[in-house]
Scaffold this active site. Sequence first.
Site: not given
Ligand code: K1U
Ligand code: ZN
Length: 191
Positions: A46, A51, A94-95, A136-137, A140
Amino acid sequence: MAKREILKLPDKRLRLKSEPIKRVDTGIRALVDDMFETMYAAPGIGLAGIQVGVPKRIVVIDLSKKDEGHEPQVFINPEITWASDEKSTHEEGCLSIPEYYEEVERPSEVKVKYQDLDGKTYEIAADGLFATCIQHEIDHTNGVLFIDHISKLKRDRVVKKFTKAAKASGKETGKEAGKTTNKTAKQKVEA
Ligand code: K1U
Ligand code: ZN
């Protein structure tokens, strides 16, 4: 299409409340393309506009598995219209807070109203990982980070770690890393 830089904690822009999108123009379509490219490259599931430094209420999500084709979803002006009383706990990342994962409790199911790229309005029901990710999004878009849902002790610890790293790399861009009152992009400019 271009990969954009992802803002990292403690960048104070992550605390902005994003503005609604009034019209989907070519700029928004280009932003969507760039957000997908940025999210897939990270990799993540996401991404919200803020972001990548754009304080507009826009979210992209793709929950497809590695060996499946892409299933890109775009949510313009998403808002939660209903949330279940039942709660679930999932590990979140979270990225904007790389390599930090923590269990977060949120409503198990939500309903979300949003527009697509043609301006058509929908309401969808979400559960499981989709419910976690869309909440979560949407957080943000309101300047809320998943660390706001964990204990103050853990939050202070992670904020301190990222602030120290930002200072060491000369990239510190804000003092509002903790939990603060969020301002809209407009309010921020006027302040
Ligand atoms: O919003 C963001 O920072 C993105 C975040 C979204 C998220 C992940 C987990 C739970 C709630 C929201 C991410 O994508 S973190 C990376 C991640 O979860 C992932 C990366 C590669 C493969 C699978 C998952
Ligand atoms: Zn995030």
